[in-house]
Design an enzyme around this catalytic site. Structure first.
Site, PDB file in Angstrom:
ATOM      1  N   CYS A  31       0.871  -1.181   0.000  1.00 56.95           N
ATOM      2  CA  CYS A  31       0.000   0.000   0.000  1.00 56.95           C
ATOM      3  C   CYS A  31       0.906   1.228   0.000  1.00 56.95           C
ATOM      4  O   CYS A  31       2.124   1.108  -0.133  1.00 56.95           O
ATOM      5  CB  CYS A  31      -0.968  -0.017   1.179  1.00 56.95           C
ATOM      6  SG  CYS A  31      -0.218   0.218   2.797  1.00 56.95           S
ATOM      7  N   ARG A  73      -2.970  -0.614   5.875  1.00 54.59           N
ATOM      8  CA  ARG A  73      -3.582  -1.674   5.059  1.00 54.59           C
ATOM      9  C   ARG A  73      -2.673  -2.862   4.810  1.00 54.59           C
ATOM     10  O   ARG A  73      -3.055  -4.011   5.040  1.00 54.59           O
ATOM     11  CB  ARG A  73      -4.053  -1.088   3.718  1.00 54.59           C
ATOM     12  CG  ARG A  73      -5.204  -0.114   3.852  1.00 54.59           C
ATOM     13  CD  ARG A  73      -5.543   0.497   2.505  1.00 54.59           C
ATOM     14  NE  ARG A  73      -4.423   1.193   1.910  1.00 54.59           N
ATOM     15  CZ  ARG A  73      -4.172   2.487   2.041  1.00 54.59           C
ATOM     16  NH1 ARG A  73      -4.971   3.237   2.764  1.00 54.59           N
ATOM     17  NH2 ARG A  73      -3.136   3.047   1.463  1.00 54.59           N
TER      18      ARG A  73
END
Length: 85
Positions: free
Chosen positions: A10, A16
């Site tokens: 990410c 994430r």
């Protein structure tokens, strides 16, 4: 036995991608196939190199008893990024 490799990526590798890495590590552990996988995460930007994952994500992971990212520091993804198990 064939070894599988997965890299979650990410922007900054502080929320994430380390969360996805932790979830995947948990899944393969539950399945008893940890030795068959190389799992890692990285970011594409320079904003958070060396930072711990976002504190809210770490708190949530700890509450879920699935906290593999406590000491992980954010590396930057490059064409030579190596993964570790």
């Amino acid at each position: 036995m064939k070894k599988h490799s997965i890299l979650f990526v990410c922007l900054g590798n502080i929320c994430r991608s380390p969360a996805a890495e932790g979830i995947m590590r948990h899944i393969v552990s539950e399945q008893g196939v940890t030795g068959s996988w190389i799992i890692d995460s990285a970011g594409t930007s320079r904003y958070h190199i060396g930072d711990l994952p976002d504190h809210r994500m770490r708190l949530h992971a700890a509450a879920e008893s699935n906290s593999p990212t406590g000491a992980v520091r954010s590396p930057k993804a490059t064409s030579t990024t190596s993964t570790s198990s």
